[in-house]
Every structure is written in C-alpha cells, then in structure tokens.
Design an enzyme around this catalytic site. Sequence first.
Site, PDB file in Angstrom:
ATOM      1  N   ALA A  20       0.928  -1.191   0.012  1.00 64.50           N
ATOM      2  CA  ALA A  20       0.150   0.002  -0.070  1.00 64.50           C
ATOM      3  C   ALA A  20       0.858   1.168   0.181  1.00 64.50           C
ATOM      4  CB  ALA A  20      -0.893  -0.082   1.226  1.00 64.50           C
ATOM      5  N   GLU A  47      -6.646  13.623  -0.198  1.00 67.60           N
ATOM      6  CA  GLU A  47      -6.809  12.826  -1.351  1.00 67.60           C
ATOM      7  C   GLU A  47      -8.146  12.934  -2.179  1.00 67.60           C
ATOM      8  OE1 GLU A  47      -6.185   8.712  -0.546  1.00 67.60           O
ATOM      9  OE2 GLU A  47      -4.180   8.726  -0.917  1.00 67.60           O
ATOM     10  N   HIS A  53      -7.730   0.423 -10.943  1.00 69.33           N
ATOM     11  CA  HIS A  53      -7.004   1.667 -11.089  1.00 69.33           C
ATOM     12  C   HIS A  53      -6.632   1.907 -12.467  1.00 69.33           C
ATOM     13  CE1 HIS A  53      -3.730   4.496 -10.315  1.00 69.33           C
ATOM     14  NE2 HIS A  53      -4.293   4.684  -9.271  1.00 69.33           N
ATOM     15  N   ARG A  82     -11.904   8.563 -12.180  1.00 71.79           N
ATOM     16  CA  ARG A  82     -10.963   7.186 -12.149  1.00 71.79           C
ATOM     17  C   ARG A  82     -11.598   6.148 -12.899  1.00 71.79           C
ATOM     18  NH1 ARG A  82      -8.282   4.165  -6.725  1.00 71.79           N
ATOM     19  NH2 ARG A  82      -6.828   5.860  -6.765  1.00 71.79           N
ATOM     20  N   HIS A 111      -7.201  -3.673  -8.526  1.00 71.17           N
ATOM     21  CA  HIS A 111      -6.749  -2.947  -7.644  1.00 71.17           C
ATOM     22  C   HIS A 111      -7.237  -3.343  -6.118  1.00 71.17           C
ATOM     23  CE1 HIS A 111      -4.358   0.022  -5.650  1.00 71.17           C
ATOM     24  NE2 HIS A 111      -5.433   0.750  -5.039  1.00 71.17           N
ATOM     25  N   ARG A 154     -14.864   1.697  -3.320  1.00 69.40           N
ATOM     26  CA  ARG A 154     -14.161   2.290  -2.076  1.00 69.40           C
ATOM     27  C   ARG A 154     -13.516   3.292  -2.115  1.00 69.40           C
ATOM     28  NH1 ARG A 154      -7.965   1.151  -0.890  1.00 69.40           N
ATOM     29  NH2 ARG A 154      -7.907   1.803  -3.077  1.00 69.40           N
ATOM     30  N   SER A 207      -9.048   1.292   3.214  1.00 63.76           N
ATOM     31  CA  SER A 207      -8.965   0.054   3.430  1.00 63.76           C
ATOM     32  C   SER A 207      -7.927  -0.394   4.453  1.00 63.76           C
ATOM     33  CB  SER A 207      -8.669  -0.718   2.045  1.00 63.76           C
ATOM     34  OG  SER A 207      -7.950  -0.215   1.253  1.00 63.76           O
TER      35      SER A 207
HETATM   36  C1  LIG Z   1      -0.347  -1.407  -4.710  1.00 66.87           C
HETATM   37  C2  LIG Z   1      -1.306  -1.206  -3.856  1.00 66.87           C
HETATM   38  C3  LIG Z   1      -1.527   0.363  -3.066  1.00 66.87           C
HETATM   39  C4  LIG Z   1      -2.560   0.360  -2.163  1.00 66.87           C
HETATM   40  N1  LIG Z   1      -2.619   1.675  -1.494  1.00 66.87           N
HETATM   41  C5  LIG Z   1      -3.653   1.864  -0.410  1.00 66.87           C
HETATM   42  C6  LIG Z   1      -3.477   2.756   0.311  1.00 66.87           C
HETATM   43  O1  LIG Z   1      -2.619   3.774  -0.007  1.00 66.87           O
HETATM   44  N2  LIG Z   1      -4.380   2.739   1.468  1.00 66.87           N
HETATM   45  C7  LIG Z   1      -5.180   2.097   1.664  1.00 66.87           C
HETATM   46  O2  LIG Z   1      -6.072   2.088   2.629  1.00 66.87           O
HETATM   47  N3  LIG Z   1      -5.162   0.807   0.775  1.00 66.87           N
HETATM   48  C8  LIG Z   1      -4.172   0.574  -0.211  1.00 66.87           C
HETATM   49  N4  LIG Z   1      -4.297  -0.480  -0.646  1.00 66.87           N
HETATM   50  C9  LIG Z   1      -5.327  -1.589  -0.415  1.00 66.87           C
HETATM   51  C10 LIG Z   1      -4.849  -2.056   0.809  1.00 66.87           C
HETATM   52  O3  LIG Z   1      -3.402  -2.404   0.854  1.00 66.87           O
HETATM   53  C11 LIG Z   1      -5.408  -3.624   1.156  1.00 66.87           C
HETATM   54  O4  LIG Z   1      -6.794  -3.712   0.934  1.00 66.87           O
HETATM   55  C12 LIG Z   1      -5.246  -4.078   2.598  1.00 66.87           C
HETATM   56  O5  LIG Z   1      -3.685  -3.990   2.949  1.00 66.87           O
HETATM   57  C13 LIG Z   1      -5.808  -5.617   2.766  1.00 66.87           C
HETATM   58  O6  LIG Z   1      -5.457  -6.097   3.933  1.00 66.87           O
HETATM   59  P1  LIG Z   1      -5.834  -7.568   4.490  1.00 66.87           P
HETATM   60  O7  LIG Z   1      -5.004  -7.706   5.944  1.00 66.87           O
HETATM   61  O8  LIG Z   1      -6.963  -7.635   4.294  1.00 66.87           O
HETATM   62  O9  LIG Z   1      -5.077  -8.481   3.343  1.00 66.87           O
HETATM   63  P2  LIG Z   1      -3.483  -8.593   2.870  1.00 66.87           P
HETATM   64  O10 LIG Z   1      -2.568  -7.271   3.280  1.00 66.87           O
HETATM   65  O11 LIG Z   1      -3.393  -9.028   1.494  1.00 66.87           O
HETATM   66  O12 LIG Z   1      -3.118  -9.836   3.614  1.00 66.87           O
HETATM   67  C14 LIG Z   1      -3.475 -11.318   3.125  1.00 66.87           C
HETATM   68  C15 LIG Z   1      -2.509 -12.336   3.959  1.00 66.87           C
HETATM   69  O13 LIG Z   1      -3.469 -13.461   3.835  1.00 66.87           O
HETATM   70  C16 LIG Z   1      -2.277 -14.654   3.387  1.00 66.87           C
HETATM   71  N5  LIG Z   1      -2.962 -15.800   2.652  1.00 66.87           N
HETATM   72  C17 LIG Z   1      -3.859 -15.507   1.589  1.00 66.87           C
HETATM   73  N6  LIG Z   1      -4.336 -16.817   1.204  1.00 66.87           N
HETATM   74  C18 LIG Z   1      -3.713 -17.625   2.137  1.00 66.87           C
HETATM   75  C19 LIG Z   1      -3.957 -19.171   2.239  1.00 66.87           C
HETATM   76  N7  LIG Z   1      -4.634 -19.769   1.712  1.00 66.87           N
HETATM   77  N8  LIG Z   1      -3.221 -19.581   3.347  1.00 66.87           N
HETATM   78  C20 LIG Z   1      -2.300 -19.046   4.243  1.00 66.87           C
HETATM   79  N9  LIG Z   1      -2.360 -17.585   4.193  1.00 66.87           N
HETATM   80  C21 LIG Z   1      -2.849 -17.023   3.009  1.00 66.87           C
HETATM   81  C22 LIG Z   1      -1.391 -13.868   2.608  1.00 66.87           C
HETATM   82  O14 LIG Z   1      -0.066 -14.032   2.363  1.00 66.87           O
HETATM   83  C23 LIG Z   1      -1.308 -12.352   3.083  1.00 66.87           C
HETATM   84  O15 LIG Z   1      -0.551 -12.613   4.389  1.00 66.87           O
HETATM   85  C24 LIG Z   1      -3.286  -0.730  -1.805  1.00 66.87           C
HETATM   86  C25 LIG Z   1      -3.122  -2.240  -2.496  1.00 66.87           C
HETATM   87  C26 LIG Z   1      -2.205  -2.197  -3.329  1.00 66.87           C
HETATM   88  C27 LIG Z   1      -1.927  -3.357  -4.000  1.00 66.87           C
END
Ligand SMILES: Cc1cc2nc3c(=O)[nH]c(=O)nc-3n(C[C@H](O)[C@H](O)[C@H](O)COP(=O)(O)OP(=O)(O)OC[C@H]3O[C@@H](n4cnc5c(N)ncnc54)[C@H](O)[C@@H]3O)c2cc1C
Length: 510
Positions: free
Chosen positions: A42, A118, A229, A273, A334, A369, A374
């Site tokens: 992120a 933003e 995106h 966007r 995204h 979103r 997020s």
């Molecule tokens: C390039 C980019 C920029 C972004 N910028 C922003 C931002 O500026 N601000 C914002 O709010 N959001 C941003 N986002 C979105 C945000 O990063 C995500 O929505 C958020 O981090 C999701 O968090 P999470 O903990 O739900 O999942 P994740 O952080 O994706 O974690 C998922 C975890 O589950 C594990 N996992 C998956 N499947 C399995 C399995 N079968 N067995 C065991 N482990 C598994 C993975 O290995 C990982 O550790 C961005 C996303 C991206 C890709």
Amino acid sequence: MPSIIVVGSGVAGMTAALEAVGSYDVTLLTKATLAQSNTRYAQGGVAVVIDNMKDPGAPKLGDTVESHVANTLVAGAGLSDKDTVGILCAEGPAAMDELIERGVKFDRHDGELSHGLEAAHDYPRILHAGGDATGAGIAYALIDRVRESDISVRTQTTVVDLLIEDDRCVGVMLLGGEELRADHVILATGGAGQLFPYSTNPAIATADGLGMALRAGVVAADLEFYQFHPTSLDAPGNFLVSEAVRGEGATLIDADGNRFMFDVHPDGELAPRDVVARGIAMQMAKQPGKPVRLDATALGAEFLAKRFPNIDAACRAQGFDWGEVPIPVTPAAHYYMGGIRTDEWGRTSLSGLYAVGEAACNGLHGANRLASNSLLEGAVYGTRVIEGLKDPQPVVAFDDEWPAPITVDLLDDPEADDVNRTDLQRLMWDAAGLARNGPDLEAAIAELKRCKAPTVNDAKSAEDANLLVVARAVVTSALARKESRGGHYRTDFPETDPAQARHSSVVSHA
Ligand SMILES: Cc1cc2nc3c(=O)[nH]c(=O)nc-3n(C[C@H](O)[C@H](O)[C@H](O)COP(=O)(O)OP(=O)(O)OC[C@H]3O[C@@H](n4cnc5c(N)ncnc54)[C@H](O)[C@@H]3O)c2cc1C
C-alpha cells in the site's frame, strides 16, 4: 484458554492476532513470508479523522466523523452499509493511536502528524508513512510486535480448506493434509487481484479465503464490484502510476501517438478514475497487442525523478526512461469490494468462522471504495473481530438489504481440462473487467464450466482451484446485476437503477 487460528498476515490478520494474544491461544498462518501481503505494498496512506486521535501530535483540522462518513457513502454509490461505515470512521482514530503504540511511524512535521488530501475526501485526513510507503511502515511494525509476542507463527503454510463438523467451522486443512483445530477461525486472506492479468496486487492475492468459504457454502456478497486503477505500468508487477502524474500534465496516447481521452470525456485524462480506466481499456481493445502509453516527457526527467521518486525507480527498473519516451500503461485490478459476508463483528454465516479485511464484505465500501479506507478497515475491524468472539452467533444472512442469494454452480465436469490460470485471467479481463455485457458474461460462465479445479497437490494448484470458484461467482454476480453502479459497469445497462440499490448475496451449489 480458548484457541484461535488467524489465516493471513496483512494489517487485518496481524491486528486481530495481536488483539487476541493473552486472552486466546493464537496461531497465525500465512502462505508466504509475514511481509507478503497487499498491506506491504500500500502506498498513499490511511484515512482517519485526525482531530479525534489522542496522539499529542494530532492537529485540529475541523474534520468530523460525519464528514468522513459522508465521503465514504458518496464513493460507495448508494450501496454502503451506514452502520459499518459509521463504525469505521468513529473507531478509526483509536485504531490509529493503537498502530502508533504498536510502533508505526507515521510521517510528522515538527512533531505534528503530517496529513495529506486525496480525491473525494473533504479534509486532508490521510496519514502516511515513509512518504508513499505507508503499507510497509504498518506491516513491518506489526511484524515486529507479532515476533515478540506469544503468537505461534507459521509462515510458508497454505490453508487449503475449512474443517466443518456439525455446521460449525472447527479448524483448517493445510496443504499436505495436516488438520489444525481451534475454537475460532478468522480468515484475513486479502484480495483477489490475480483473477485478472493486470493487477497492482502481489502474487498472494488469489482469493483463497473467499474460494474456501464458497466451497463450504458460506454466504458471500457483492462479488460483482471490483475496483480497477486506471494507470499501472504495463510490465510485470503492474506498478501503480499515480493519478498525480496526469495531474501534473502527462497525457494518454494511442498506438499512433494521438490523445484519445477527449473522445471519451470532456475532462480528458483528468476525468473520474473509473471513466479513465474504461477509456484506456476500450482503446486497448481497439488496438490489440499495442499498448496505450502515458506521455510524461514534457515534464522532463529531472522533474519526474524529484516529484515521483518511487515511480521513477520502478520505471527505470523495467528499463523505461519515462523522461524521454512515453511508457506503456494499463488499468489494473486494484481492490475487491466484494467478499465473505460478515456483520460488524466479522461474524460469517457459519458458526466458528470469521472474516476481516479485504477478504470480507461487511458492506462498508458499497459499490466502490473510498481511497485510503482499506488499511483503516483492517485496523478497525481486525480489533472488532476479537470482541465479536464473545458472542459467536452466525450472521443473519438474508434480509431486505441483503436479499435472497444468487446461486453459483461450482459443479465440475470430471472430463474437463484443469483450469489454466492465464486463460482464466484473460477471460475475466475480457468478460468481467472494466466493461461487461450480458452475452459476454453468459459466454464466460459457459467457458468456466468447460474447465475443472485441479487436484490440489501444491500451492499453485490450491490457488487455481480458488480462482476458478471465485471467477464463477464473479461472472454469475455480474450477470445478475442489470445496471451500472460503482465498480460494476454494464455496456448493456449503462445507467444506475435506484431499484437495484441493494447488496447481492451469493451462495454456492456444489
Ligand atoms: C499497490 C497497492 C496500493 C495500495 N494503496 C493503499 C493505500 O494507500 N491505502 C489503503 O487504505 N489501501 C491501499 N491498498 C489496499 C490495501 O493495501 C489492502 O486492501 C489491505 O492491505 C488488505 O489488507 P488485508 O489484511 O485484508 O489483506 P492482505 O494485506 O492482502 O493480507 C492477506 C494475507 O493472507 C495470506 N493468505 C492468503 N491466502 C492464504 C492461504 N490460503 N493460506 C495462508 N495464508 C494466506 C497472504 O499471504 C497475506 O499474508 C493498496 C493496495 C495495493 C496493492
């Protein structure tokens, strides 16, 4: 002590694990390293009403919870759940104080928390860390806390299925056949970017939690809503090229070097966007095999390197000198608004099973979103899900707002070929990407029936099985919604229909 399994080490999973340790025996499972997650990548930041934080450096901006709620509801295009949005915005400040307590170093100026503005936010309420490396700042601080806690951590451990006994989730099945049991299972498995050939998400984003949940008959929701995106680098990894580059004057050009966005919208490259993303996708379809390019050459190499150091480094790493030559760009998957249906405590339709973060859908993002909501969701709902364990009732799945479910057929034809991931991604991009229509979606449903889930014998086959299940659910949901709203655009139903302003619920039939 009661036991919990948390699957996933992003902001949502690690927050839940840290919240629970001490009161529960916690096992944290993740399929790669602790840092491999969407969270780690992120960039921009976390939206929060900074005025309400306890941090001594929290400035007073005149911002209010009501304003953050209002901005989130507008972005959600009439579909956000007001209760879960209200909770997100009201509990956000305490969650950010907690992240700071856990060691996250948000950027400061003279001791005061820096705060960015933003698009679509009425106040400059975006906390960031390391400039545009906010996710890494959060991930590594939480990893340090997890490492020094009593949480039992297993990395490189892929969960392949849920264990269910007497209508209750009692644990998980790991790749290789090992069964792990616990009183509660929390899925924090993140997003689904790998459904598409172009995605800003890392390789781990294969919708595993949602796939397992659908196979187990757990209710999912809003699976037709995906946020794309407009501009990512059309090169492996699809590095995000911020909208600010177009804001500085970069233009989008077709294969002949002509600007095309003014044919799509009077604001050209600075249109909303989703309009720009669709404009690029349509241009790509008109010139197959030839990329759309972002021309930033007029800005000059020196300015670009100074103003956009991370994008500059990403371009150079791919061999692009964007100060001299226009760079190939593509829209990219995204963020997934849909997911495993939960209530405001992360409870799902199955006893003993909880979901949180991008894997879940509690309705707060609605059809689209709001930027920077997020990471906040992971921090707020990662905390709440542990509170929810005290009253472990399954969520009441269907009511007026969450009506009777769409049924997805997961039955495989045993004679069919194993699904091929590259073909699946191409099919999803063409039929269920930025612009959808009935005939293409029907054809995609038929095509996905002509392949079957592979036998799970390694991590990739487990992911492919999940991608196939989720792809079927996405196309079925997209076909069912006969209107355009937020991240779901139908060329055959281009208008938003107020009568369809309700969530979609999805269950499997296998
Ligand atoms: C390039 C980019 C920029 C972004 N910028 C922003 C931002 O500026 N601000 C914002 O709010 N959001 C941003 N986002 C979105 C945000 O990063 C995500 O929505 C958020 O981090 C999701 O968090 P999470 O903990 O739900 O999942 P994740 O952080 O994706 O974690 C998922 C975890 O589950 C594990 N996992 C998956 N499947 C399995 C399995 N079968 N067995 C065991 N482990 C598994 C993975 O290995 C990982 O550790 C961005 C996303 C991206 C890709």
